[in-house]
Design a protein around this motif. Structure first.
Motif, PDB file in Angstrom:
ATOM      1  N   GLY A  73      94.644  89.648 -20.780  1.00  0.00           N
ATOM      2  CA  GLY A  73      93.296  89.619 -21.326  1.00  0.00           C
ATOM      3  C   GLY A  73      92.722  90.986 -21.634  1.00  0.00           C
ATOM      4  N   SER A  74      93.315  92.032 -21.061  1.00  0.00           N
ATOM      5  CA  SER A  74      92.820  93.387 -21.285  1.00  0.00           C
ATOM      6  C   SER A  74      93.894  94.374 -20.848  1.00  0.00           C
ATOM      7  CB  SER A  74      91.537  93.646 -20.490  1.00  0.00           C
ATOM      8  OG  SER A  74      91.807  93.635 -19.096  1.00  0.00           O
ATOM      9  N   PHE A  75      93.677  95.640 -21.183  1.00  0.00           N
ATOM     10  CA  PHE A  75      94.613  96.684 -20.764  1.00  0.00           C
ATOM     11  C   PHE A  75      94.648  96.779 -19.237  1.00  0.00           C
ATOM     12  CE2 PHE A  75      95.189 101.088 -19.346  1.00  0.00           C
ATOM     13  CZ  PHE A  75      96.478 101.323 -19.809  1.00  0.00           C
ATOM     14  N   THR A  76      93.481  96.701 -18.590  1.00  0.00           N
ATOM     15  CA  THR A  76      93.420  96.789 -17.127  1.00  0.00           C
ATOM     16  C   THR A  76      94.182  95.641 -16.478  1.00  0.00           C
ATOM     17  OG1 THR A  76      91.259  97.858 -17.284  1.00  0.00           O
ATOM     18  CG2 THR A  76      91.874  96.943 -15.145  1.00  0.00           C
ATOM     19  N   HIS A  77      94.029  94.455 -17.024  1.00  0.00           N
ATOM     20  CA  HIS A  77      94.753  93.277 -16.543  1.00  0.00           C
ATOM     21  C   HIS A  77      96.260  93.521 -16.577  1.00  0.00           C
ATOM     22  CE1 HIS A  77      95.538  88.664 -17.122  1.00  0.00           C
ATOM     23  NE2 HIS A  77      95.792  89.061 -15.885  1.00  0.00           N
ATOM     24  N   MET A  78      96.738  94.037 -17.712  1.00  0.00           N
ATOM     25  CA  MET A  78      98.158  94.334 -17.867  1.00  0.00           C
ATOM     26  C   MET A  78      98.601  95.442 -16.925  1.00  0.00           C
ATOM     27  SD  MET A  78     100.612  96.557 -19.139  1.00  0.00           S
ATOM     28  CE  MET A  78      99.570  97.685 -20.093  1.00  0.00           C
ATOM     29  N   LEU A  79      97.774  96.482 -16.774  1.00  0.00           N
ATOM     30  CA  LEU A  79      98.147  97.639 -15.963  1.00  0.00           C
ATOM     31  C   LEU A  79      98.356  97.252 -14.503  1.00  0.00           C
ATOM     32  CD1 LEU A  79      98.583 100.688 -15.856  1.00  0.00           C
ATOM     33  CD2 LEU A  79      96.129 100.942 -15.424  1.00  0.00           C
ATOM     34  N   PHE A  80      97.432  96.487 -13.943  1.00  0.00           N
ATOM     35  CA  PHE A  80      97.578  96.061 -12.550  1.00  0.00           C
ATOM     36  C   PHE A  80      98.843  95.219 -12.371  1.00  0.00           C
ATOM     37  CE2 PHE A  80      93.008  97.044 -11.952  1.00  0.00           C
ATOM     38  CZ  PHE A  80      93.099  97.736 -10.761  1.00  0.00           C
ATOM     39  N   ALA A  81      99.091  94.313 -13.313  1.00  0.00           N
ATOM     40  CA  ALA A  81     100.290  93.476 -13.229  1.00  0.00           C
ATOM     41  C   ALA A  81     101.553  94.325 -13.328  1.00  0.00           C
ATOM     42  CB  ALA A  81     100.267  92.428 -14.332  1.00  0.00           C
ATOM     43  N   MET A 119     102.372  96.271 -10.123  1.00  0.00           N
ATOM     44  CA  MET A 119     102.906  95.410  -9.069  1.00  0.00           C
ATOM     45  C   MET A 119     104.327  94.965  -9.385  1.00  0.00           C
ATOM     46  SD  MET A 119      99.599  93.189  -7.828  1.00  0.00           S
ATOM     47  CE  MET A 119     100.421  92.690  -6.306  1.00  0.00           C
ATOM     48  N   VAL A 120     104.613  94.707 -10.661  1.00  0.00           N
ATOM     49  CA  VAL A 120     105.986  94.352 -11.043  1.00  0.00           C
ATOM     50  C   VAL A 120     106.929  95.510 -10.754  1.00  0.00           C
ATOM     51  CG1 VAL A 120     107.507  93.860 -13.002  1.00  0.00           C
ATOM     52  CG2 VAL A 120     105.353  92.629 -12.770  1.00  0.00           C
ATOM     53  N   LEU A 121     106.513  96.731 -11.056  1.00  0.00           N
ATOM     54  CA  LEU A 121     107.347  97.904 -10.790  1.00  0.00           C
ATOM     55  C   LEU A 121     107.610  98.070  -9.295  1.00  0.00           C
ATOM     56  CD1 LEU A 121     105.802 100.504 -13.267  1.00  0.00           C
ATOM     57  CD2 LEU A 121     108.061  99.456 -13.428  1.00  0.00           C
ATOM     58  N   ALA A 122     106.560  97.980  -8.491  1.00  0.00           N
ATOM     59  CA  ALA A 122     106.713  98.204  -7.054  1.00  0.00           C
ATOM     60  C   ALA A 122     107.541  97.106  -6.386  1.00  0.00           C
ATOM     61  CB  ALA A 122     105.336  98.303  -6.398  1.00  0.00           C
ATOM     62  N   LEU A 123     107.160  95.871  -6.642  1.00  0.00           N
ATOM     63  CA  LEU A 123     107.870  94.750  -6.004  1.00  0.00           C
ATOM     64  C   LEU A 123     109.250  94.549  -6.606  1.00  0.00           C
ATOM     65  CD1 LEU A 123     104.792  92.397  -5.905  1.00  0.00           C
ATOM     66  CD2 LEU A 123     105.993  93.230  -3.887  1.00  0.00           C
ATOM     67  N   GLY A 138      98.914  86.141 -18.438  1.00  0.00           N
ATOM     68  CA  GLY A 138      99.138  87.241 -17.520  1.00  0.00           C
ATOM     69  C   GLY A 138     100.312  87.041 -16.585  1.00  0.00           C
ATOM     70  N   ALA A 139     100.781  88.137 -16.026  1.00  0.00           N
ATOM     71  CA  ALA A 139     102.026  88.152 -15.261  1.00  0.00           C
ATOM     72  C   ALA A 139     101.858  87.832 -13.783  1.00  0.00           C
ATOM     73  CB  ALA A 139     102.687  89.528 -15.395  1.00  0.00           C
ATOM     74  N   PHE A 140     100.645  87.532 -13.327  1.00  0.00           N
ATOM     75  CA  PHE A 140     100.441  87.443 -11.887  1.00  0.00           C
ATOM     76  C   PHE A 140     101.171  86.284 -11.203  1.00  0.00           C
ATOM     77  CE2 PHE A 140      97.212  90.621 -12.635  1.00  0.00           C
ATOM     78  CZ  PHE A 140      97.386  91.433 -11.522  1.00  0.00           C
ATOM     79  N   PRO A 141     101.338  85.104 -11.800  1.00  0.00           N
ATOM     80  CA  PRO A 141     102.194  84.114 -11.135  1.00  0.00           C
ATOM     81  C   PRO A 141     103.618  84.625 -10.920  1.00  0.00           C
ATOM     82  CG  PRO A 141     100.803  83.039 -12.740  1.00  0.00           C
ATOM     83  CD  PRO A 141     100.605  84.506 -12.943  1.00  0.00           C
ATOM     84  N   GLY A 142     104.147  85.379 -11.907  1.00  0.00           N
ATOM     85  CA  GLY A 142     105.458  85.998 -11.729  1.00  0.00           C
ATOM     86  C   GLY A 142     105.436  87.091 -10.680  1.00  0.00           C
ATOM     87  N   VAL A 143     104.345  87.856 -10.617  1.00  0.00           N
ATOM     88  CA  VAL A 143     104.182  88.872  -9.586  1.00  0.00           C
ATOM     89  C   VAL A 143     104.200  88.217  -8.205  1.00  0.00           C
ATOM     90  CG1 VAL A 143     102.520  90.467  -8.550  1.00  0.00           C
ATOM     91  CG2 VAL A 143     102.959  90.557 -11.009  1.00  0.00           C
ATOM     92  N   TYR A 144     103.495  87.103  -8.072  1.00  0.00           N
ATOM     93  CA  TYR A 144     103.509  86.387  -6.798  1.00  0.00           C
ATOM     94  C   TYR A 144     104.903  85.836  -6.491  1.00  0.00           C
ATOM     95  CZ  TYR A 144      98.598  86.627  -5.494  1.00  0.00           C
ATOM     96  OH  TYR A 144      97.364  87.068  -5.062  1.00  0.00           O
ATOM     97  N   GLY A 145     105.665  85.526  -7.523  1.00  0.00           N
ATOM     98  CA  GLY A 145     107.061  85.148  -7.310  1.00  0.00           C
ATOM     99  C   GLY A 145     107.858  86.293  -6.720  1.00  0.00           C
ATOM    100  N   LEU A 146     107.615  87.517  -7.203  1.00  0.00           N
ATOM    101  CA  LEU A 146     108.262  88.700  -6.632  1.00  0.00           C
ATOM    102  C   LEU A 146     107.785  88.951  -5.205  1.00  0.00           C
ATOM    103  CD1 LEU A 146     108.196  91.120  -9.706  1.00  0.00           C
ATOM    104  CD2 LEU A 146     110.148  89.837  -8.813  1.00  0.00           C
ATOM    105  N   ILE A 147     106.500  88.669  -4.943  1.00  0.00           N
ATOM    106  CA  ILE A 147     106.002  88.770  -3.565  1.00  0.00           C
ATOM    107  C   ILE A 147     106.729  87.759  -2.681  1.00  0.00           C
ATOM    108  CG2 ILE A 147     103.988  88.468  -2.062  1.00  0.00           C
ATOM    109  CD1 ILE A 147     102.250  89.427  -4.399  1.00  0.00           C
ATOM    110  N   GLY A 148     106.984  86.567  -3.225  1.00  0.00           N
ATOM    111  CA  GLY A 148     107.770  85.586  -2.486  1.00  0.00           C
ATOM    112  C   GLY A 148     109.171  86.089  -2.210  1.00  0.00           C
ATOM    113  N   GLY A 149     109.781  86.757  -3.198  1.00  0.00           N
ATOM    114  CA  GLY A 149     111.102  87.345  -2.992  1.00  0.00           C
ATOM    115  C   GLY A 149     111.067  88.444  -1.945  1.00  0.00           C
ATOM    116  N   PHE A 150     110.056  89.303  -2.023  1.00  0.00           N
ATOM    117  CA  PHE A 150     109.861  90.358  -1.024  1.00  0.00           C
ATOM    118  C   PHE A 150     109.719  89.752   0.373  1.00  0.00           C
ATOM    119  CE2 PHE A 150     106.693  92.553   1.563  1.00  0.00           C
ATOM    120  CZ  PHE A 150     107.199  93.844   1.640  1.00  0.00           C
ATOM    121  N   THR A 151     108.917  88.699   0.480  1.00  0.00           N
ATOM    122  CA  THR A 151     108.687  88.050   1.772  1.00  0.00           C
ATOM    123  C   THR A 151     109.967  87.437   2.318  1.00  0.00           C
ATOM    124  OG1 THR A 151     106.405  87.545   1.114  1.00  0.00           O
ATOM    125  CG2 THR A 151     107.312  86.293   2.959  1.00  0.00           C
TER     126      THR A 151
END
Length: 228
Positions: free
Chosen positions: A87-95, A98-102, A142-155
């Motif tokens: 929805g915005s540059f900030t939305h993409m940046l936060f996602a 998190m994708v990079l880190a996780l 937005g990528a956050f459901p996928g980000v939460y999937g990576l959090i699930g993988g991390f967990t």
């Protein structure tokens, strides 16, 4: 005298993680440049809105396919394309951060392709669950459901690691607990939509899918369940 190649103090990012972020960044760059009239001409101002309509996940379109038993490619496409439209540059940046880190953590412990599978399947099934629970929902981008999937993988990986050293495995769920707590607080203070349904579904998919992707993960899960 034997010479050794100098090693970088920072491990390189997994290529598949970089690919995911690159796609998100390129899409967002097109939207941002188009909205400023730098590329695409006058019609580029509406690129983001048009992309949300064409490539976002639509709950109502999903419900229509279920009710009529018809799979329309233009409706079904949003299940896999919505993570790359923000929805915005900030939305993409936060996602992206998190994708990079996780993705780095997970990608160093399972195969490169597994990270891509984990992100895409968590995103897709998160959207499907969201569509089933809320057929009249507001849609999803937005990528956050996928980000939460990576959090699930991390967990999952942390859960397995703690189990190997005999530590309390419930500690692996600290991160998701903190995130859900923060989400609840922000929802109470500022109002929030139902997109958390897709994110929690993405986490669950990512957690259990990782058992299939990490070597020996499924066996260790069976042993844990057998002795619990």
């Amino acid at each position: 005298m034997r010479h050794t190649d100098p090693q970088s103090p920072v491990n390189p990012l997994p290529p598949m993680v970089m690919l995911l972020v690159l796609i998100m960044a390129l899409v967002e760059a097109a939207f941002s440049l188009g909205s400023r009239g730098i590329i695409g001409g006058a019609q580029a101002v509406g690129w983001r809105a048009q992309a949300i309509q064409d490539f976002g996940f639509s709950n109502r379109a999903f419900a229509w396919m279920l009710e009529n038993g018809i799979v329309r490619p233009d409706y079904a496409l949003g299940v896999v394309t919505y993570p790359f439209v923000h929805g915005s540059f900030t939305h993409m940046l936060f996602a992206a951060v998190m994708v990079l880190a996780l993705g780095k953590f997970v990608g160093e412990r399972i195969s490169q392709w597994s990270v891509l599978v984990l992100f895409l399947l968590s995103s897709a099934l998160g959207a499907v669950v969201f569509g089933l629970v809320m057929p009249d929902g507001p849609g999803l981008i937005g990528a956050f459901p996928g980000v939460y999937g990576l959090i699930g993988g991390f967990t999952c990986l942390l859960w397995l690691q703690l189990g190997q050293v005999g530590a309390q495995q419930w500690r692996a769920f600290t991160l998701i607990g903190i995130l859900l707590g923060l989400q609840l607080v922000f929802g109470v203070l500022f109002g929030g939509g139902p997109m958390w349904i897709a994110e929690v579904a993405g986490f669950v998919v990512g957690f259990f899918l990782t058992f299939l992707l990490v070597p020996g993960g499924l066996r260790r899960l069976r042993e844990k369940l057998r002795h619990s």
